[in-house]
Design a protein around this motif. Structure first.
Motif, PDB file in Angstrom:
ATOM      1  N   GLY A 196       0.809  -1.217   0.000  1.00  0.00           N
ATOM      2  CA  GLY A 196       0.000   0.000   0.000  1.00  0.00           C
ATOM      3  C   GLY A 196       0.839   1.261   0.000  1.00  0.00           C
ATOM      4  N   ALA A 197       1.889   1.253   0.802  1.00  0.00           N
ATOM      5  CA  ALA A 197       2.758   2.433   0.881  1.00  0.00           C
ATOM      6  C   ALA A 197       3.423   2.727  -0.458  1.00  0.00           C
ATOM      7  N   LEU A 198       3.770   1.679  -1.174  1.00  0.00           N
ATOM      8  CA  LEU A 198       4.465   1.854  -2.445  1.00  0.00           C
ATOM      9  C   LEU A 198       3.651   2.689  -3.432  1.00  0.00           C
ATOM     10  N   THR A 199       2.333   2.571  -3.385  1.00  0.00           N
ATOM     11  CA  THR A 199       1.483   3.322  -4.312  1.00  0.00           C
ATOM     12  C   THR A 199       1.556   4.826  -4.077  1.00  0.00           C
ATOM     13  N   CYS A 200       2.028   5.217  -2.911  1.00  0.00           N
ATOM     14  CA  CYS A 200       2.098   6.641  -2.552  1.00  0.00           C
ATOM     15  C   CYS A 200       3.443   7.273  -2.889  1.00  0.00           C
ATOM     16  N   MET A 201       4.409   6.444  -3.288  1.00  0.00           N
ATOM     17  CA  MET A 201       5.772   6.921  -3.456  1.00  0.00           C
ATOM     18  C   MET A 201       6.090   7.265  -4.910  1.00  0.00           C
ATOM     19  N   LYS A 202       6.974   8.228  -5.081  1.00  0.00           N
ATOM     20  CA  LYS A 202       7.479   8.564  -6.408  1.00  0.00           C
ATOM     21  C   LYS A 202       8.504   7.508  -6.853  1.00  0.00           C
ATOM     22  N   PRO A 203       8.693   7.337  -8.147  1.00  0.00           N
ATOM     23  CA  PRO A 203       9.783   6.472  -8.610  1.00  0.00           C
ATOM     24  C   PRO A 203      11.121   6.962  -8.056  1.00  0.00           C
ATOM     25  N   GLY A 204      11.920   6.039  -7.559  1.00  0.00           N
ATOM     26  CA  GLY A 204      13.212   6.404  -6.993  1.00  0.00           C
ATOM     27  C   GLY A 204      13.179   6.801  -5.537  1.00  0.00           C
ATOM     28  N   ALA A 205      11.992   6.893  -4.943  1.00  0.00           N
ATOM     29  CA  ALA A 205      11.883   7.237  -3.522  1.00  0.00           C
ATOM     30  C   ALA A 205      12.532   6.159  -2.660  1.00  0.00           C
ATOM     31  N   CYS A 206      12.887   6.534  -1.434  1.00  0.00           N
ATOM     32  CA  CYS A 206      13.529   5.593  -0.515  1.00  0.00           C
ATOM     33  C   CYS A 206      12.690   5.405   0.742  1.00  0.00           C
ATOM     34  N   ALA A 207      13.015   4.382   1.513  1.00  0.00           N
ATOM     35  CA  ALA A 207      12.306   4.100   2.757  1.00  0.00           C
ATOM     36  C   ALA A 207      13.271   3.549   3.793  1.00  0.00           C
ATOM     37  N   ILE A 208      12.998   3.868   5.045  1.00  0.00           N
ATOM     38  CA  ILE A 208      13.664   3.253   6.190  1.00  0.00           C
ATOM     39  C   ILE A 208      12.580   2.623   7.044  1.00  0.00           C
ATOM     40  N   VAL A 209      12.672   1.311   7.249  1.00  0.00           N
ATOM     41  CA  VAL A 209      11.669   0.611   8.053  1.00  0.00           C
ATOM     42  C   VAL A 209      12.367  -0.276   9.083  1.00  0.00           C
ATOM     43  N   GLN A 210      11.973  -0.116  10.331  1.00  0.00           N
ATOM     44  CA  GLN A 210      12.478  -0.962  11.417  1.00  0.00           C
ATOM     45  C   GLN A 210      11.534  -2.142  11.571  1.00  0.00           C
ATOM     46  N   TYR A 211      12.087  -3.320  11.877  1.00  0.00           N
ATOM     47  CA  TYR A 211      11.260  -4.518  11.972  1.00  0.00           C
ATOM     48  C   TYR A 211      11.869  -5.495  12.968  1.00  0.00           C
ATOM     49  N   ALA A 212      11.059  -6.419  13.442  1.00  0.00           N
ATOM     50  CA  ALA A 212      11.532  -7.455  14.361  1.00  0.00           C
ATOM     51  C   ALA A 212      12.394  -8.458  13.602  1.00  0.00           C
ATOM     52  N   ALA A 213      13.554  -8.771  14.162  1.00  0.00           N
ATOM     53  CA  ALA A 213      14.450  -9.782  13.595  1.00  0.00           C
ATOM     54  C   ALA A 213      14.828 -10.713  14.739  1.00  0.00           C
ATOM     55  N   TRP A 214      14.159 -11.826  14.804  1.00  0.00           N
ATOM     56  CA  TRP A 214      14.302 -12.685  15.980  1.00  0.00           C
ATOM     57  C   TRP A 214      15.713 -13.230  16.147  1.00  0.00           C
ATOM     58  N   GLU A 215      16.470 -13.413  15.065  1.00  0.00           N
ATOM     59  CA  GLU A 215      17.842 -13.895  15.218  1.00  0.00           C
ATOM     60  C   GLU A 215      18.714 -12.833  15.898  1.00  0.00           C
ATOM     61  N   LYS A 216      18.432 -11.553  15.623  1.00  0.00           N
ATOM     62  CA  LYS A 216      19.162 -10.488  16.314  1.00  0.00           C
ATOM     63  C   LYS A 216      18.721 -10.389  17.769  1.00  0.00           C
ATOM     64  N   LEU A 217      17.425 -10.575  18.007  1.00  0.00           N
ATOM     65  CA  LEU A 217      16.912 -10.560  19.368  1.00  0.00           C
ATOM     66  C   LEU A 217      17.512 -11.701  20.193  1.00  0.00           C
ATOM     67  N   ASP A 218      17.667 -12.859  19.580  1.00  0.00           N
ATOM     68  CA  ASP A 218      18.308 -13.986  20.267  1.00  0.00           C
ATOM     69  C   ASP A 218      19.727 -13.624  20.693  1.00  0.00           C
ATOM     70  N   ALA A 219      20.458 -12.975  19.797  1.00  0.00           N
ATOM     71  CA  ALA A 219      21.845 -12.619  20.090  1.00  0.00           C
ATOM     72  C   ALA A 219      21.935 -11.494  21.120  1.00  0.00           C
ATOM     73  N   TYR A 220      21.005 -10.563  21.048  1.00  0.00           N
ATOM     74  CA  TYR A 220      21.023  -9.401  21.950  1.00  0.00           C
ATOM     75  C   TYR A 220      20.520  -9.758  23.346  1.00  0.00           C
ATOM     76  N   GLY A 221      19.517 -10.636  23.411  1.00  0.00           N
ATOM     77  CA  GLY A 221      18.932 -11.025  24.687  1.00  0.00           C
ATOM     78  C   GLY A 221      17.509 -10.527  24.819  1.00  0.00           C
ATOM     79  N   TRP A 222      16.575 -11.451  25.094  1.00  0.00           N
ATOM     80  CA  TRP A 222      15.169 -11.092  25.176  1.00  0.00           C
ATOM     81  C   TRP A 222      14.883 -10.156  26.338  1.00  0.00           C
ATOM     82  N   GLU A 223      15.373 -10.491  27.499  1.00  0.00           N
ATOM     83  CA  GLU A 223      15.129  -9.621  28.657  1.00  0.00           C
ATOM     84  C   GLU A 223      15.757  -8.255  28.449  1.00  0.00           C
ATOM     85  N   ARG A 224      16.972  -8.239  27.960  1.00  0.00           N
ATOM     86  CA  ARG A 224      17.661  -6.978  27.667  1.00  0.00           C
ATOM     87  C   ARG A 224      16.891  -6.167  26.628  1.00  0.00           C
TER      88      ARG A 224
END
Length: 228
Positions: free
Chosen positions: A144-172
């Motif tokens: 849906g977001a893509l329909t709002c963007m100009k050609p060549g536009a950029c995006a920064i999106v943060q997301y859950a990455a469980w392998e990184k969470l495993d390495a970092y620590g769940w409680e932490r």
């Protein structure tokens, strides 16, 4: 996966990350930075500020109380920002006082960008949002977001990455480890990984410039672009 009603109610209080540009983090920001494993100001200056060019049009998903929104308005004084959320951003920000620089679209469905101008934006930003959605919903949102963007536009999106969470620590990282064995519909940090996120972004039509910018220890932060 979590339902839209669950997410709407879970974050109805208006999520805040504090003053992310402060050299001395306030208690809210400091707590989040400890959980995520990175300084928000460093994140902002490295992957957000470069896109705040004069005349830039920015689309932000899920602003909460507007911590990142206000930072972009401050550092991009000639930018126009549109925000999309279940909640009314006007509860926390005096939108009329910004004289058209901030336009908020309150929606009932988290997948829809129907009220948002199409082919209008240079930069899409989502922080603290996609980490709470299941993979099918993430792909719908990115489509849906893509329909709002100009050609060549950029995006920064943060997301859950469980392998990184495993390495970092769940409680932490401030995520209950009991989520490992719970159904996704009952948790607010659904399963995802860097490789799966790459596929979701590509299936939604985005080009993946960086699967993970490596700027925080707990989560993935992808840099995307619109083909063409």
């Amino acid at each position: 996966m979590p339902t839209q009603e669950f997410i709407r109610n879970e974050f109805s209080y208006g999520y805040s990350s504090g003053n992310i540009l402060s050299d001395t983090p306030d208690p809210v920001t400091a707590k989040e930075e400890a959980a995520i494993g990175g300084r928000y100001k460093d994140v902002f200056m490295s992957v957000v500020a470069p896109y705040l060019k004069p005349g830039s049009r920015i689309l932000e998903l899920g602003p909460g109380r507007g911590s990142w929104t206000l930072a972009m308005l401050e550092r991009g004084p000639e930018c126009e920002i549109h925000t999309v959320d279940f909640q009314d951003l006007g509860r926390w920000i005096n939108i009329p006082a910004l004289k058209g620089r901030l336009v908020h679209h309150q929606v009932e469905q988290g997948h829809t960008f129907a009220p948002v101008p199409k082919l209008h934006f240079d930069f899409f930003f989502a922080w603290g949002v996609l980490c709470h959605w299941g993979q099918a919903d993430i792909q719908r949102i990115l489509t849906g977001a893509l329909t709002c963007m100009k050609p060549g536009a950029c995006a920064i999106v943060q997301y859950a990455a469980w392998e990184k969470l495993d390495a970092y620590g769940w409680e932490r990282g401030g995520v209950p480890e009991s989520f490992r064995t719970q159904d996704d519909k009952d948790i607010w940090w659904p399963r995802n990984s860097v490789s799966e996120m790459v596929n979701l972004c590509r299936n939604a039509g985005w080009s993946v410039l960086k699967a993970d910018c490596g700027i925080v220890q707990r989560d993935g932060v992808a840099l995307l672009s619109v083909p063409g």
